[in-house]
Write an enzyme that holds these catalytic residues in place. Structure first.
Site, PDB file in Angstrom:
ATOM      1  N   HIS A  47       0.826  -1.203   0.000  1.00 15.55           N
ATOM      2  CA  HIS A  47       0.000   0.000   0.000  1.00 15.55           C
ATOM      3  C   HIS A  47       0.858   1.250   0.000  1.00 15.55           C
ATOM      4  CE1 HIS A  47      -2.444   3.104   2.211  1.00 15.55           C
ATOM      5  NE2 HIS A  47      -3.242   2.824   1.211  1.00 15.55           N
ATOM      6  N   GLU A  50       2.207   1.885  -3.457  1.00 12.50           N
ATOM      7  CA  GLU A  50       1.162   2.467  -4.302  1.00 12.50           C
ATOM      8  C   GLU A  50       1.121   3.982  -4.118  1.00 12.50           C
ATOM      9  OE1 GLU A  50      -3.173   3.619  -3.435  1.00 12.50           O
ATOM     10  OE2 GLU A  50      -2.865   1.502  -2.978  1.00 12.50           O
ATOM     11  N   HIS A  51       1.209   4.447  -2.875  1.00 14.40           N
ATOM     12  CA  HIS A  51       1.202   5.886  -2.598  1.00 14.40           C
ATOM     13  C   HIS A  51       2.460   6.558  -3.149  1.00 14.40           C
ATOM     14  CE1 HIS A  51      -2.083   6.853   0.440  1.00 14.40           C
ATOM     15  NE2 HIS A  51      -2.299   5.588   0.132  1.00 14.40           N
ATOM     16  N   GLU A 127      -4.589   7.837   7.492  1.00 20.48           N
ATOM     17  CA  GLU A 127      -5.534   6.896   6.889  1.00 20.48           C
ATOM     18  C   GLU A 127      -5.824   5.741   7.845  1.00 20.48           C
ATOM     19  OE1 GLU A 127      -6.008   4.421   2.655  1.00 20.48           O
ATOM     20  OE2 GLU A 127      -4.173   5.539   3.094  1.00 20.48           O
TER      21      GLU A 127
END
Length: 429
Positions: A47, A50-51, A127
Site C-alpha cells: 500500500h 502504491e502511494h 488513513e
C-alpha cells in the site's frame, strides 16, 4: 474481434477491448502482488508503494505527474488489495501514449526519496487512524483476523502504525525488485484503443524490464473464531462469515448465486425477513469474495443495542434454514438475473472492463468470454445452492465479529457462533 491478447518476450501480458463508441481509454498495470505477499515486518508496504508511485520519478516531480495528467483532462490512481496492486489511468483516446508513459515512469523510475516518504508516511498514518473511527472498517479487520489468524491474509492491507513508521527507501526498492517482475504484470486497456499501437508502446516502455518470478504466498489456513471491539458507536455491527470456495473451485458460481439469493437485494431472504418483516435494522446484506486459494461468505448487519440479540437469532435461523431447504426456482432465477445484470452493466464502463480482464489474466492466464460466465451462472440449480449453503455451515467454523456492543461484545459474538452451529440451549450470558 474487439478483444485482443499479446505477450512481450519478458512475459508482460497485454490485453485490450476496443469500445469504438467511446472517446476515452481506461488502462492500467495490474501487478500480481498485494498484502498477502508481505512478511510480518513488511505489512503495509504494498500500500505504501502504491502511494509513493505518485511522489516523483527520475523524470518527473510529484507536481509534474499531477499537472501532466490533468493538463489533458486525465485521471490517475492506484489501489492495493490482498493479491494485487493496480496503477491505472483514464484519458482521451488521443492521449493514450502520454497516459502509458506516465504509468511506465511511476512503475519503473520512482525515486522513493526520503523526504517524500516521510510526508506520505504521515498521510498513511492518518488513513490508518481514520479506520479506527469507522465501525465497518474495524469489524472487517477483526473478521479477517478471526478467519485467518497469524497470516498475511488476515492482517490489515494498510499495515500498522508501527510497520509503516519502520519503512525506509531501501525497503521499498528491495520489495519492488523482488516482486515487480514483468511476468507478474498485466497491461489492460479498454475503450477507443488500437491494440497493435498499445503493444508497440508497451514494448518501447516495458520491453527491457526483467521478467521476474511468479507470485508466491503462504497458503491460506482458515481458522474461524470470534472477535469484538468495545469501542462505542451508535449502532452495534454483526459480521458472520464462513470459508468459501476459491475463484477456480467448481462451486464458485453456486456461491455467487447463494449470496445473491440470501442477501443480495431487497427481494432476498435476509432483507425480507430481517428488515421488511421484523424491522430489526436498516441495512442487512450478504457478500461473497474469492481469492486464489480460498474465499469468504459473509453477512453484515447493524442495529440498535436493544435489538442485537434478536437480530443474531433471526440471522442464524435464516442461515440454517437456507442450508436445509432448497430455494425455489423463482428465487434462484432472480439471483441469477441480479448477477448477470450487475456484471453486464458494470462492463459498460471501460474502467471496470479493463480491471475485469486484468484479473482474469492474473488468475487464469486467459480471457473468459462473457457467454461462458453466463452459462456457468445459468447451470447453477436450486439443489446446488442449498448444497453450497450446507457446505459453508458444516465445512468450517464460523468467524464472528461484534463492534459497538461495548463490554457485551464477546458474549454476543459467542451467541452468534453457537446459534449458527445449532448448539442447544444457546443464550446470552
Amino acid at each position: 474481434m474487439s478483444r485482443h491478447e499479446s505477450q512481450l518476450a519478458n512475459g508482460l501480458r497485454i490485453v485490450s477491448h476496443r469500445m469504438p463508441n467511446l472517446e476515452t481509454v481506461s488502462m492500467g498495470i495490474w501487478v500480481g502482488v498485494g498484502a498477502r505477499h508481505e512478511t510480518v515486518e513488511q505489512q503495509g508496504i504494498s500500500h505504501l508503494l502504491e502511494h509513493m508511485a505518485f511522489k516523483g520519478t527520475k523524470r518527473r516531480s510529484a507536481k509534474d505527474i499531477a499537472e501532466e495528467i490533468e493538463a489533458v483532462g486525465g485521471e490517475l490512481n492506484a489501489a492495493t488489495s490482498l493479491e494485487t496492486t493496480a496503477y491505472f489511468t483514464r484519458v482521451l483516446a488521443g492521449d493514450t501514449g502520454l497516459g502509458l508513459d506516465i504509468l511506465a515512469d511511476i512503475l519503473l523510475n520512482s525515486r522513493h526519496a526520503g523526504g517524500e516518504l516521510e510526508r506520505e508516511r504521515e498521510v498513511i498514518l492518518q488513513e490508518i487512524a481514520a479506520t479506527r473511527d469507522s465501525p465497518d472498517e474495524i469489524a472487517y479487520e477483526l473478521l479477517q483476523e478471526a478467519a485467518f489468524p497469524d497470516q498475511s491474509i488476515g492482517r490489515p492491507i494498510l499495515g500498522t502504525a508501527e510497520s509503516v513508521k519502520s519503512f525506509r527507501p531501501p525497503d521499498l526498492r528491495k520489495f519492488m525488485k523482488a516482486n515487480y517482475g514483468a511476468k507478474r504484470m498485466v497491461l489492460s486497456a479498454a475503450g477507443k484503443i488500437d491494440h497493435d499501437q498499445l503493444v508497440r508502446h508497451a514494448e518501447a516502455l516495458f520491453g527491457s524490464m526483467n521478467g521476474g518470478a511468479g507470485g508466491r504466498f503462504e497458503p491460506a489456513r482458515y481458522s474461524g473464531g470470534t472477535r469484538s471491539s468495545p469501542k462505542p458507536f451508535e449502532q452495534s455491527h454483526l459480521l458472520l462469515a464462513f470459508e468459501g470456495p476459491a475463484y477456480s473451485a467448481p462451486d464458485y458460481y453456486a456461491a455467487q448465486v447463494f449470496s445473491s439469493h440470501f442477501g443480495g437485494g431487497i427481494s432476498s431472504r435476509l432483507f425480507q425477513e430481517v428488515r421488511e418483516r421484523r424491522g430489526l435494522c436498516y441495512s442487512v446484506y450478504s457478500s461473497y469474495w474469492a481469492l486464489a486459494d480460498t474465499g469468504m461468505f459473509g453477512i453484515h448487519a447493524a442495529t440498535g443495542a436493544s435489538m442485537l440479540e434478536e437480530l443474531i437469532k433471526v440471522v442464524a435461523a435464516e442461515f440454517r434454514r437456507a442450508a436445509t431447504k432448497n430455494p425455489s426456482e423463482a428465487e434462484v432465477a432472480r439471483a441469477k438475473a441480479q448477477i448477470k445484470a450487475g456484471m453486464l452493466m458494470g462492463l459498460e464502463s471501460s474502467s471496470a472492463r479493463a480491471e475485469y480482464m486484468a484479473r482474469q489474466m492474473l488468475l487464469f492466464n486467459r480471457l473468459i468470454d462473457t457467454k461462458e460466465v453466463i452459462d456457468r451462472i445459468e447451470a447453477v440449480t436450486p439443489e446446488a445452492v442449498r448444497t453450497l449453503a450446507a457446505k459453508l455451515l458444516t465445512g468450517s467454523k464460523p468467524s464472528v465479529t461484534i463492534v459497538g456492543a461495548g463490554r457485551k461484545g464477546p458474549a454476543y459474538a459467542r451467541l452468534a457462533e453457537s446459534l449458527v452451529r445449532g448448539e442447544p440451549g444457546s443464550k446470552l450470558i
